[in-house]
Design a protein around this motif. Structure first.
Motif, short mmCIF file in Angstrom:
data_model
loop_
_atom_site.label_atom_id
_atom_site.label_comp_id
_atom_site.label_asym_id
_atom_site.label_seq_id
_atom_site.Cartn_x
_atom_site.Cartn_y
_atom_site.Cartn_z
N LEU A 197 42.02 50.89 26.18
CA LEU A 197 41.02 51.95 26.34
C LEU A 197 41.66 53.30 26.62
O LEU A 197 41.22 54.33 26.09
N THR A 198 42.72 53.30 27.44
CA THR A 198 43.42 54.57 27.70
C THR A 198 44.10 55.08 26.44
O THR A 198 43.98 56.26 26.09
N LEU A 200 43.41 54.37 23.33
CA LEU A 200 42.41 54.73 22.33
C LEU A 200 41.87 56.13 22.58
O LEU A 200 41.73 56.94 21.65
N THR A 201 41.60 56.45 23.84
CA THR A 201 41.10 57.78 24.19
C THR A 201 42.14 58.85 23.89
O THR A 201 41.82 59.92 23.34
N LEU A 202 43.39 58.58 24.23
CA LEU A 202 44.47 59.54 23.98
C LEU A 202 44.63 59.79 22.48
O LEU A 202 44.77 60.94 22.04
N ARG A 204 42.38 59.22 20.10
CA ARG A 204 41.16 59.84 19.59
C ARG A 204 41.19 61.36 19.79
O ARG A 204 40.68 62.12 18.95
N GLU A 205 41.77 61.79 20.90
CA GLU A 205 41.84 63.23 21.18
C GLU A 205 43.07 63.90 20.59
O GLU A 205 43.26 65.10 20.75
N THR A 206 43.91 63.10 19.90
CA THR A 206 45.12 63.64 19.30
C THR A 206 45.00 63.83 17.80
O THR A 206 45.48 64.82 17.24
N VAL A 226 35.04 49.36 22.76
CA VAL A 226 36.01 50.18 22.04
C VAL A 226 35.34 51.06 21.00
O VAL A 226 35.82 52.17 20.72
N ALA A 229 34.25 53.95 22.80
CA ALA A 229 35.38 54.78 23.21
C ALA A 229 36.01 55.54 22.05
O ALA A 229 36.99 56.27 22.24
N GLY A 230 35.47 55.37 20.85
CA GLY A 230 35.96 56.17 19.73
C GLY A 230 36.55 55.41 18.57
O GLY A 230 36.95 56.01 17.57
#
Length: 363
Positions: A197-198, A200-202, A204-206, A226, A229-230
């Motif tokens: 999850l961490t 995936l978020t990183l 997704r924002e990259t 998930v 979460a993106g």
């Protein structure tokens, strides 16, 4: 799901390409037929062996499926360290009455020959593990209409894959069973992988690319998490290991829920690269001494692992499994896809009738 993946499968469920025999034609076809996206694992196979399996899948289903390739590895292993490890395993070879393998069998896994086949006779999707192909390779697949996915374990790897021209990414959390798909094998980073999850978020924002999330996913509610979460889709490996269509050894399937195997760890013991498996005697006794030498150690221990399986001894087999292995269900692959889809619909609060009661049964 993202438009780049929408036409490939009815449900956002991808069966992971588990190398070593688990992810063969029967499993891939069954998953695709049920509305998921099945995958063949070309790793450790010859180019012709891969092609024969592709033909088998096409004979079993007309639905889309994917093929996974291993990237060639740099020759950075310490030959002296490999020889020390070979000597350490001599007693194992004697016990199982077999010979240790040749660690110098090759580093490229037949990569160029497999590329040639896949470009000459395209499949819907090709994914890559242990690195990122060149821009030229990815552009070649784009020209023949094949979607490309690169496995990543950090935002930096995601950025590199985007630059090279990948259509989508497989974001692999540290919870995942089997090998970590890092682009470079760095022993100093062992154990430093990010949870799904961490990560995936990183990622997704990259980068703006479509994402498949993988790592420890065994239930529809986790898939919903998930997606929220993106991710555009979820990739599951261990969940499909116990299915009848899986080519995994019966001892491996039984070990997933055997109370004798209580946890998983990342180890280099069997292949020289970090891979998550059920902790057994071999891992406990040899893991700390295994050098960073992939695929040399894979070749070295291959015969030993096969001999242990033949002897019915799971204590010296590579029992790859994700952290959610105790949640494995012995269902036919197509049935498992239906159950996961029903659980996903329920977790997302789908209106009544979105999944039939039969689809939602867990037994």
């Amino acid at each position: 799901m993202s438009s780049v993946l929408t036409d490939l499968c009815r449900f956002p469920l991808v069966q992971a390409p588990m190398a070593g025999g688990a992810a063969g034609p029967r499993l891939a076809a069954a998953v695709s037929e049920a509305g998921g996206l099945g995958f063949l694992a070309a790793g450790y196979k010859t180019a012709d062996g891969m092609y024969q399996e592709i033909k088998q899948v096409r004979g079993l289903t007309a639905r889309p499926f994917g093929v996974n390739l291993f990237m060639p590895q740099p020759d950075t292993a310490d030959a002296a360290a490999i020889e020390v490890y070979r000597n350490q395993l001599a007693g194992e070879a004697t016990w199982y009455e077999t010979r240790l393998g040749d660690p110098d069998r090759g580093l490229d896994d037949g990569y160029d020959a497999k590329l040639a086949i896949l470009l000459d006779d395209p499949v819907p999707l090709v994914s890559f593990t242990f690195g990122c192909p060149t821009r030229d390779v990815l552009e070649s697949f784009a020209r023949v209409g094949t979607l490309t996915v690169v496995t990543v374990t950090t935002p930096e790897e995601a950025r590199a894959a985007q630059w090279a021209g990948a259509d989508a990414l497989c974001v692999q959390g540290v919870e995942a069973g089997g090998h970590q798909g890092t682009h470079r094998d760095q022993p100093e980073a062992d154990g430093a992988g990010l949870g799904l999850l961490t990560l995936l978020t990183l990622v997704r924002e990259t980068v703006p690319l479509p994402l498949m999330a993988t790592g420890g996913l065994m239930r529809g509610a986790q898939i919903a998490a998930v997606l929220a979460a993106g991710a555009d889709a979820a990739q599951l490996g261990t969940a499909f290991l116990a299915t009848p269509e899986s080519g995994a050894d019966p001892l491996h399937k039984q070990a997933l829920t055997n109370p004798l195997f209580v946890r998983t760890e990342l180890t280099r013991a069997f292949s020289g690269r970090p891979a998550r498996g059920l902790v057994n005697r071999f891992m406990r006794e040899h893991g700390r001494y295994a050098p960073a030498a992939y695929p040399q150690l894979h070749h070295l221990t291959s015969g030993l692992r096969k001999a242990a399986a033949k002897a019915g001894d799971a204590q010296a087999m590579a029992l790859w499994a994700g952290q959610g292995h105790r949640l494995a269900r012995e269902l036919p692959a197509g049935r498992l896809v239906q159950v996961l889809a029903a659980e996903l619909a329920e977790a997302q609060g789908a209106p009544a009738g979105a999944a039939t009661p039969e689809q939602g049964e867990n037994q």
